[in-house]
Enzyme design. Structure first.
Site, PDB file in Angstrom:
ATOM      1  N   CYS A   1       0.820  -1.225   0.000  1.00 24.35           N
ATOM      2  CA  CYS A   1       0.000   0.000   0.000  1.00 24.35           C
ATOM      3  C   CYS A   1       0.845   1.263   0.000  1.00 24.35           C
ATOM      4  O   CYS A   1       0.343   2.357  -0.269  1.00 24.35           O
ATOM      5  CB  CYS A   1      -0.928   0.011   1.215  1.00 24.35           C
ATOM      6  SG  CYS A   1      -1.988  -1.432   1.300  1.00 24.35           S
TER       7      CYS A   1
ATOM      8  N   HIS B   1      -3.516   7.023   3.527  1.00 23.04           N
ATOM      9  CA  HIS B   1      -3.893   5.774   2.865  1.00 23.04           C
ATOM     10  C   HIS B   1      -5.270   5.373   3.393  1.00 23.04           C
ATOM     11  O   HIS B   1      -5.524   5.417   4.599  1.00 23.04           O
ATOM     12  CB  HIS B   1      -2.857   4.695   3.186  1.00 23.04           C
ATOM     13  CG  HIS B   1      -3.284   3.335   2.737  1.00 23.04           C
ATOM     14  ND1 HIS B   1      -3.818   3.105   1.494  1.00 23.04           N
ATOM     15  CD2 HIS B   1      -3.283   2.136   3.373  1.00 23.04           C
ATOM     16  CE1 HIS B   1      -4.112   1.819   1.382  1.00 23.04           C
ATOM     17  NE2 HIS B   1      -3.801   1.215   2.512  1.00 23.04           N
TER      18      HIS B   1
ATOM     19  N   ASN C   1     -10.216  -0.007   0.166  1.00 16.17           N
ATOM     20  CA  ASN C   1      -8.760   0.085   0.241  1.00 16.17           C
ATOM     21  C   ASN C   1      -8.190  -0.272  -1.131  1.00 16.17           C
ATOM     22  O   ASN C   1      -8.207  -1.432  -1.528  1.00 16.17           O
ATOM     23  CB  ASN C   1      -8.248  -0.880   1.319  1.00 16.17           C
ATOM     24  CG  ASN C   1      -6.733  -0.871   1.444  1.00 16.17           C
ATOM     25  OD1 ASN C   1      -6.035  -0.284   0.621  1.00 16.17           O
ATOM     26  ND2 ASN C   1      -6.232  -1.530   2.480  1.00 16.17           N
TER      27      ASN C   1
HETATM   28  N1  ACO Z   1     -18.679  -9.600   8.098  1.00 11.10           N
HETATM   29  C1  ACO Z   1     -19.149 -10.036   9.279  1.00 11.10           C
HETATM   30  N2  ACO Z   1     -18.351 -10.514  10.250  1.00 11.10           N
HETATM   31  C2  ACO Z   1     -17.038 -10.528  10.017  1.00 11.10           C
HETATM   32  C3  ACO Z   1     -16.483 -10.092   8.796  1.00 11.10           C
HETATM   33  C4  ACO Z   1     -17.367  -9.627   7.820  1.00 11.10           C
HETATM   34  N3  ACO Z   1     -16.924  -9.172   6.629  1.00 11.10           N
HETATM   35  N4  ACO Z   1     -15.145 -10.236   8.866  1.00 11.10           N
HETATM   36  C5  ACO Z   1     -14.854 -10.747  10.078  1.00 11.10           C
HETATM   37  N5  ACO Z   1     -15.999 -10.933  10.766  1.00 11.10           N
HETATM   38  C6  ACO Z   1     -16.158 -11.442  12.110  1.00 11.10           C
HETATM   39  C7  ACO Z   1     -14.986 -12.275  12.566  1.00 11.10           C
HETATM   40  O1  ACO Z   1     -15.108 -13.588  12.083  1.00 11.10           O
HETATM   41  C8  ACO Z   1     -15.129 -12.190  14.076  1.00 11.10           C
HETATM   42  O2  ACO Z   1     -16.111 -13.101  14.487  1.00 11.10           O
HETATM   43  P1  ACO Z   1     -15.936 -13.942  15.838  1.00 11.10           P
HETATM   44  O3  ACO Z   1     -15.873 -12.919  16.941  1.00 11.10           O
HETATM   45  O4  ACO Z   1     -17.143 -14.788  15.851  1.00 11.10           O
HETATM   46  O5  ACO Z   1     -14.647 -14.693  15.669  1.00 11.10           O
HETATM   47  C9  ACO Z   1     -15.695 -10.784  14.291  1.00 11.10           C
HETATM   48  O6  ACO Z   1     -16.220 -10.366  13.029  1.00 11.10           O
HETATM   49  C10 ACO Z   1     -14.677  -9.777  14.787  1.00 11.10           C
HETATM   50  O7  ACO Z   1     -13.528  -9.906  14.000  1.00 11.10           O
HETATM   51  P2  ACO Z   1     -12.291  -9.000  14.222  1.00 11.10           P
HETATM   52  O8  ACO Z   1     -11.229  -9.407  13.257  1.00 11.10           O
HETATM   53  O9  ACO Z   1     -11.938  -8.937  15.664  1.00 11.10           O
HETATM   54  O10 ACO Z   1     -12.885  -7.579  13.812  1.00 11.10           O
HETATM   55  P3  ACO Z   1     -12.195  -6.180  13.841  1.00 11.10           P
HETATM   56  O11 ACO Z   1     -12.987  -5.249  14.635  1.00 11.10           O
HETATM   57  O12 ACO Z   1     -10.725  -6.268  14.143  1.00 11.10           O
HETATM   58  O13 ACO Z   1     -12.310  -5.705  12.338  1.00 11.10           O
HETATM   59  C11 ACO Z   1     -10.967  -5.537  10.371  1.00 11.10           C
HETATM   60  C12 ACO Z   1     -11.696  -6.473  11.321  1.00 11.10           C
HETATM   61  C13 ACO Z   1     -11.966  -4.598   9.723  1.00 11.10           C
HETATM   62  C14 ACO Z   1     -10.261  -6.374   9.313  1.00 11.10           C
HETATM   63  C15 ACO Z   1      -9.934  -4.702  11.175  1.00 11.10           C
HETATM   64  O14 ACO Z   1      -9.155  -5.537  12.003  1.00 11.10           O
HETATM   65  C16 ACO Z   1      -9.037  -3.928  10.284  1.00 11.10           C
HETATM   66  O15 ACO Z   1      -9.443  -3.033   9.559  1.00 11.10           O
HETATM   67  N6  ACO Z   1      -7.719  -4.206  10.315  1.00 11.10           N
HETATM   68  C17 ACO Z   1      -6.781  -3.535   9.479  1.00 11.10           C
HETATM   69  C18 ACO Z   1      -6.591  -4.354   8.291  1.00 11.10           C
HETATM   70  C19 ACO Z   1      -6.285  -3.563   7.057  1.00 11.10           C
HETATM   71  O16 ACO Z   1      -6.573  -2.396   6.930  1.00 11.10           O
HETATM   72  N7  ACO Z   1      -5.727  -4.267   6.103  1.00 11.10           N
HETATM   73  C20 ACO Z   1      -5.532  -3.710   4.818  1.00 11.10           C
HETATM   74  C21 ACO Z   1      -4.190  -3.856   4.339  1.00 11.10           C
HETATM   75  S1  ACO Z   1      -3.004  -3.003   5.260  1.00 11.10           S
HETATM   76  C22 ACO Z   1      -3.321  -1.515   5.077  1.00 11.10           C
HETATM   77  O17 ACO Z   1      -3.730  -1.097   4.028  1.00 11.10           O
HETATM   78  C23 ACO Z   1      -3.125  -0.721   6.260  1.00 11.10           C
END
Ligand code: ACO
Length: 322
Positions: free
Chosen positions: A113, A249, A279
């Site tokens: 990214c 970003h 993203n």
């Molecule tokens: N829809 C519904 N539920 C979902 C989804 C979805 N799309 N995805 C995950 N879940 C569920 C999980 O399975 C989990 O369920 P569980 O509690 O029964 O196990 C629950 O939601 C919570 O999951 P978490 O991973 O704890 O959720 P979180 O609040 O951390 O959000 C997310 C997840 C949005 C991916 C967040 O961690 C995030 O944005 N991280 C940064 C990742 C990122 O930006 N990556 C991009 C590349 S790097 C960059 O560009 C910076």
């Protein structure tokens, strides 16, 4: 003192739009979950036959027109991307040929990214070394081609697009300070498991998809982005209160909000596109810059901070006056 100035900008987004409601029909998710956790409402997706260089060419044409230059003026091309059309030639060389730019150095930059920030920082060094008088710098990504569309953890996050800038030397600022970094110790938190010299036979299988530990990525991203912004301001000896715009970003609205808070910046000084683009990896910063300039919010002479964070981890920031 020689500065690098942005002379024109452009962006391209594929026609096809996937809304959160479309994704509800594909995986076990909901519009409400995606919006509250990420801020994303819709994203654009390339056609199967569309490539990264196709998008680069369209974004570049707009930036070239905006800068009021001719393709023959361009003497260097940079493309930051993690999803190039081919292993070689690099995407910059494909863009040079397709736009009819005279033969020149064409540089592909790969830093997930952060690829556009790496590319623009490198172009800045070439301008300051008097090695280029007019460079085309693009961030572009067909990242939806790297996603497992059955994995709700990742498929809801990403979108495709390209953003381009034309940069030229000037006596007036310009890019004031830059900062780049990377630390491979975080590789396992976010990576794509298949490459040319590793497990190529898995390409096209379920194993070839973005692999991410979202929660951990989130924490390191917030901490690093705050530090990256502070570092470039420190280098320039400029106080954060002087900033007119943060152009981050667009990974996740909550990451952006946390970064703005660390900078004491109100959200109305942040350019947000994550709701419309998702993203888009390397494309997100140049597209957000173009959005902010074209809708009249970002004005000539204002102080901008661009920053990114991505797989590796890689990170970088650029402080500039438009
Ligand atoms: N829809 C519904 N539920 C979902 C989804 C979805 N799309 N995805 C995950 N879940 C569920 C999980 O399975 C989990 O369920 P569980 O509690 O029964 O196990 C629950 O939601 C919570 O999951 P978490 O991973 O704890 O959720 P979180 O609040 O951390 O959000 C997310 C997840 C949005 C991916 C967040 O961690 C995030 O944005 N991280 C940064 C990742 C990122 O930006 N990556 C991009 C590349 S790097 C960059 O560009 C910076």
């Amino acid at each position: 003192m020689m500065y690098t100035r942005i002379a024109g900008t452009g962006r391209y987004l594929p026609e096809k739009i996937l809304t959160n409601f479309d994704l509800e029909k594909m995986v076990d998710t909901s519009d409400e979950w995606i919006r509250t956790r990420t801020g994303v409402e819709r994203r654009h997706q390339v056609r199967d036959d569309q490539t990264t260089s196709d998008m680069c060419v369209e974004a570049a044409k707009i930036a070239i027109e905006d800068a009021g230059i001719d393709v023959s003026d361009i003497d260097m091309v940079f493309v930051g991307t993690t999803s190039p059309d081919l292993v070689f030639p690099n995407a910059a060389t494909l863009v040079q040929q397709r736009l009819g730019i005279p033969a020149c150095p064409c540089i592909g930059m790969e830093a997930a990214c952060t690829s556009f920030i790496y590319a623009l920082t490198t172009a800045d060094k070439f301008i300051k070394a008097d090695e280029t008088k007019c460079a085309l710098v693009i961030g572009a990504e067909c990242i939806t081609k790297l996603v497992d569309w059955n994995d709700r953890n990742t498929c809801v996050l990403f979108g495709d697009g390209a953003g381009a800038v034309i940069v030229k030397p000037s006596d007036e600022p310009g890019i004031i300070a830059t900062h780049l970094g990377a630390d491979g110790q975080y590789k396992d938190l976010l990576y794509y498991p298949v490459g040319v010299s590793k497990d190529l036979h898995k390409a096209g299988t379920d194993e070839a998809a973005i692999t991410m530990r979202g929660n951990e990525v989130f924490k390191v991203a917030v901490k690093t982005l705050g530090n990256v912004a502070a570092e470039v301001l420190r280098k320039a000896e400029i106080d954060q209160s002087e900033l007119d715009w943060l152009i981050p970003h667009q990974a996740n609205l909550r990451i952006i909000q946390a970064t703005a808070k660390r900078l004491n910046l109100p959200m109305d000084k942040v350019i947000l596109t994550v709701q419309d683009h998702g993203n888009t990896s390397a494309a997100s910063v140049p597209m957000a810059l173009d959005v902010g300039i074209r809708d009249g919010r970002i004005k000539p002479g204002q102080l901008l901070l661009m920053e990114a964070f991505g797989g590796g981890f890689t990170w970088g920031s650029i402080l500039l006056r438009l």
